[in-house]
Design a protein around this motif. Structure first.
Motif, PDB file in Angstrom:
ATOM      1  N   SER A  53     -81.774  -4.606 -78.481  1.00 57.31           N
ATOM      2  CA  SER A  53     -80.521  -4.008 -78.006  1.00 57.31           C
ATOM      3  C   SER A  53     -80.367  -2.566 -78.481  1.00 57.31           C
ATOM      4  N   VAL A  54     -79.670  -1.770 -77.657  1.00 54.65           N
ATOM      5  CA  VAL A  54     -79.457  -0.352 -77.923  1.00 54.65           C
ATOM      6  C   VAL A  54     -77.952  -0.085 -77.907  1.00 54.65           C
ATOM      7  N   TYR A  55     -77.471   0.681 -78.900  1.00 55.54           N
ATOM      8  CA  TYR A  55     -76.028   0.855 -79.142  1.00 55.54           C
ATOM      9  C   TYR A  55     -75.655   2.314 -78.909  1.00 55.54           C
ATOM     10  N   LEU A  56     -74.673   2.547 -78.018  1.00 57.46           N
ATOM     11  CA  LEU A  56     -74.367   3.917 -77.592  1.00 57.46           C
ATOM     12  C   LEU A  56     -72.877   4.200 -77.649  1.00 57.46           C
ATOM     13  N   ASP A  57     -72.528   5.462 -77.941  1.00 53.93           N
ATOM     14  CA  ASP A  57     -71.110   5.802 -78.041  1.00 53.93           C
ATOM     15  C   ASP A  57     -70.555   6.235 -76.675  1.00 53.93           C
ATOM     16  N   ASP A  58     -69.303   6.695 -76.689  1.00 55.71           N
ATOM     17  CA  ASP A  58     -68.661   6.968 -75.393  1.00 55.71           C
ATOM     18  C   ASP A  58     -69.133   8.283 -74.743  1.00 55.71           C
ATOM     19  N   SER A  59     -70.099   8.976 -75.374  1.00 56.18           N
ATOM     20  CA  SER A  59     -70.635  10.172 -74.710  1.00 56.18           C
ATOM     21  C   SER A  59     -71.822   9.832 -73.803  1.00 56.18           C
ATOM     22  N   PHE A  60     -72.301   8.571 -73.904  1.00 51.95           N
ATOM     23  CA  PHE A  60     -73.551   8.227 -73.210  1.00 51.95           C
ATOM     24  C   PHE A  60     -73.438   8.400 -71.691  1.00 51.95           C
ATOM     25  N   ILE A  91     -73.364  -1.535 -75.113  1.00 48.72           N
ATOM     26  CA  ILE A  91     -74.566  -2.130 -75.704  1.00 48.72           C
ATOM     27  C   ILE A  91     -75.483  -2.529 -74.554  1.00 48.72           C
ATOM     28  N   HIS A  92     -76.695  -1.999 -74.582  1.00 48.55           N
ATOM     29  CA  HIS A  92     -77.672  -2.329 -73.547  1.00 48.55           C
ATOM     30  C   HIS A  92     -78.802  -3.170 -74.114  1.00 48.55           C
ATOM     31  N   LEU A  93     -79.454  -3.939 -73.249  1.00 43.59           N
ATOM     32  CA  LEU A  93     -80.757  -4.515 -73.564  1.00 43.59           C
ATOM     33  C   LEU A  93     -81.794  -3.415 -73.345  1.00 43.59           C
ATOM     34  N   VAL A  94     -83.001  -3.594 -73.884  1.00 40.87           N
ATOM     35  CA  VAL A  94     -84.043  -2.570 -73.697  1.00 40.87           C
ATOM     36  C   VAL A  94     -84.245  -2.322 -72.199  1.00 40.87           C
TER      37      VAL A  94
END
Ligand code: XUL
Length: 517
Positions: free
Chosen positions: A93-100, A185-188
Motif C-alpha cells: 500500500s501507498v499513502y498520499l496526502d491531499d496534494s496528490f 491509500i492506494h494498492l501498488v
C-alpha cells in the motif's frame, strides 16, 4: 497494440501485444535492484526490517515508471498503443496526502515523476506482501467484528498479516498524525495506474479483495471492517469497480514525454495473481494454475464463491467476472533450494533422472516439506518432519520433499470442491519435467507449461485489449498457448498410490501440528 505493465516485487516490466497478428511485439523490464541501486533494495524491498517488517520505497516504484517508458520509447513507437493496463504485487500500500490529486493533474513533462510526486507521500515507506509484523492488528480486527470466521465470511480471507487492512491499522497505531494527514491509500497496482491516468483511479475487485476490507457480497468496502481497521478509512480509499472498467485517458505527461497517443485508454489495474489468471488463460473453472516461485502459489477461477473453512486460502475477484481462489505456500523454491544445498545436490536430482531412482509413493516415506514457518498450514515449523530416518539416501529425500509439497497443495486445495481438468504450470521450476510429471500424477490431471515467462504482464495487456472490445476467448487462444511439447499426462495407475499417500500425509501432518501446538 495494447500495453500491459507489471509492478512486481523485484521489477517493473512491460509487454506489448498485437491482437491482429497474435504476437507479443515487445518486452521490456526495469530491475529495481540493479537499475535503481540508489534505493538500496537489491531484491525490491528494504532489507533488515525489524519484527517481520518488510517495506519498500515507493519513490523507487515511481522512478521505475519513467525509466521503463524512456526505454520503451527508444525501442518502439508508443503512439500505436490503444490502451494500457497494469498489474501489481498484491497487498502492498501507498499513502498520499491531499496534494496528490493536484500533483497528478498538473504533471509537467519537463520534470520527472519522482520529483513531482514524492512530496505527496504521507508515509515514507510502503509495507509489502512479505510483511508479517501485524499479528496484533489481525487479532484486533477479528475481535472487533466477531472473530476470524466473520472476517472470512465478509472479505474472503481471515485477517492476514500481509493483507492491507491490518497493515493500515498498524500505521494508524504507530503514527496517528501521519495517518490523519493521509488523504488517499492506494494498492501498488492502483497507485501505478493512477500515475498513468493522471488522477486517482478506483481499486478493482481482483486486488481489492486482498485487503480484508472488501465485502465480497456487495463488492463495496465493508463498513464494519473499515471501522475495525482505522478511523475515517472509508474517506481515504478510492472507490471499488470491476477490473474491466476504463479509468480514462493516459495523462498528458506520457503523451508529450514518451509519444503515447492522447486517446490511449487506461484500464483499471489489478493484482498480479488475478492478472496471471488472465495471462495463463485460466479465467474459466477447471484449469488450475500452479506457480513455482520463491513461494509456490496455486490459483483457479471458482464456479461458486466458497471460502476456506480452515482459513488458509483466499478469495479474490476474477478479472473476467466472478471469483478466483488463491493459496500461497511459503516453503516453495526456498525449501527445494535448501534441501539441494544441504545434500550437495544439483537440479538434475530433482528432475526425471533423479526422481527415476525411487518409486512413486516413495514406499510410504513422507516428508512435511517445511524448512521454515509455513502459512498453508499456518505453523511455526522449524524444519521438515519425516516419518523416516533423516540420513536416508538423497534420492529418497528429494522425492519425499517434492511429493510432500504437492500432496500438501492437493490437501489444502480440497476446500474448493473442484477437481482440475488441466493444470497450467509456470515459474522458475516449471521447466523441470520430473516436477511437472509428479504434479500430473498427484493431481491426476494433465500439466502444460508456458512459453511466456511474465504471465502477469501478459494478463494486463490482454485485459487492456479485452476492455477495448477484443474477444477474450480469441485473445486467450492467440496468446495463452503452452510451449510446444510441454504437456505431460498423468499415469492413471498412480491414482490409488497417491490417494493412499494423501491419507498418510494428512495423518502425519495432524500429528505434527498437535505435537507442536
Ligand atoms: C498473494 C501474495 C503474493 C504477491 C506477490 O497473496 O501475497 O503472491 O501478490 O507479488
Amino acid at each position: 497494440m495494447f500495453l500491459g505493465l507489471d509492478s512486481s516485487t523485484q521489477s517493473l516490466s512491460a509487454l506489448v501485444i498485437d491482437p491482429a497478428s497474435g504476437r507479443i511485439v515487445h518486452e521490456e523490464s526495469v530491475n529495481f535492484g540493479t537499475d535503481l541501486p540508489q534505493y538500496r533494495s537489491p531484491s525490491g524491498f528494504i532489507p533488515g526490517g525489524p519484527d517481520g517488517e518488510v517495506h519498500a520505497d515507493p519513490r523507487m516504484w515511481i522512478e521505475a515508471i519513467d525509466l521503463l517508458f524512456s526505454r520503451l520509447a527508444e525501442r518502439t513507437d508508443l503512439g500505436t498503443i490503444d490502451a494500457v493496463a497494469c498489474s501489481g504485487q498484491q497487498h502492498g500500500s501507498v499513502y498520499l496526502d491531499d496534494s496528490f490529486a493536484g500533483r497528478l493533474a498538473g504533471l509537467d513533462s519537463g520534470s520527472s515523476l519522482v520529483e513531482q510526486l514524492s512530496p505527496a507521500l504521507s508515509r515514507a515507506t510502503s509495507p509489502i506482501w512479505m510483511d508479517t509484523a501485524t499479528g496484533a492488528e489481525c487479532r484486533e480486527i477479528a475481535d472487533a467484528v466477531g472473530g476470524d470466521d466473520e472476517v472470512c465470511r465478509r472479505s474472503g480471507s481471515v485477517a492476514i498479516e500481509r493483507f492491507t487492512g491490518p497493515q493500515i491499522r498498524r500505521f494508524f497505531k504507530q503514527d496517528p498524525e501521519a495517518y490523519s494527514k493521509t488523504a488517499v491509500i492506494h494498492l501498488v497496482s492502483s497507485f501505478v495506474g493512477s500515475i498513468l491516468a493522471g488522477k486517482n483511479i478506483a481499486i478493482d475487485h481482483g486486488d481489492g479483495a486482498g485487503m480484508n476490507l472488501l465485502n465480497l457480497r456487495s463488492l463495496e468496502w465493508d463498513s464494519d471492517l473499515l471501522d475495525a481497521t482505522a478511523p475515517g478509512l472509508g474517506d481515504k480509499l478510492p472507490a471499488t469497480a470491476p477490473s474491466a472498467t476504463a479509468a480514462g485517458e493516459i495523462s498528458g505527461y506520457f503523451a508529450s514525454k514518451y509519444g503515447l497517443s492522447s486517446s490511449c485508454k487506461v484500464i483499471l489495474s489489478t493484482g498480479d495473481n488475478p492478472s496471471s489468471l488472465v495471462g495463463m488463460g485460466a479465467t474459466s473453472p477447471g484449469t488450475f494454475v500452479i506457480s513455482l516461485g520463491t513461494s509456490d502459489t496455486f490459483f483457479a477461477a471458482m464456479s461458486e464463491p466458497v471460502t476456506d473453512p480452515a482459513g488458509f486460502g483466499h478469495v479474490f475477484g476474477n478479472p473476467a467476472g466472478g471469483f478466483m481462489s488463491l493459496i500461497c505456500f511459503r516453503n516453495g523454491s526456498l525449501a527445494r533450494e535448501q534441501l539441494r544445498d544441504d545434500l550437495g545436490l544439483g537440479w538434475d536430482d530433482f528432475d526425471v533422472a533423479g526422481l527415476g531412482k525411487t518409486p512413486a509413493g516413495n514406499e510410504g516415506r513422507i516428508m512435511l516439506p517445511f524448512f521454515g514457518p509455513e502459512i498453508t498450514p499456518r505453523h511455526d515449523f522449524t524444519g521438515p518432519v519425516r516419518n523416516f530416518s533423516d540420513d536416508a539416501p538423497p534420492e529418497v529425500q528429494v522425492r519425499a520433499l517434492l511429493e510432500g509439497q504437492f500432496l500438501n497443495m492437493r490437501l489444502h486445495s480440497q476446500w474448493l470442491g473442484e477437481k482440475p481438468t488441466l493444470i497450467r504450470l509456470t515459474g522458475g521450476a516449471s521447466g523441470n519435467d520430473g516436477i511437472a510429471g509428479l504434479i500430473a500424477d498427484i493431481f491426476q490431471a494433465p500439466v502444460e507449461r508456458f512459453a511466456v515467462a511474465n504471465g502477469a504482464a501478459l494478463g494486463a495487456a490482454i485485459r487492456a485489449a479485452h476492455a477495448c472490445g477484443n474477444d477474450l476467448a480469441q485473445l486467450t487462444a492467440a496468446f495463452c498457448q503452452p510451449a510446444a511439447d510441454s504437456r505431460i499426462d498423468p499415469d492413471p495407475d498412480l491414482a490409488a498410490v497417491y490417494e493412499a499417500e494423501l491419507a498418510r500425509y494428512q495423518a502425519l501432518l495432524g500429528e505434527a501440528m498437535e505435537r507442536r501446538l
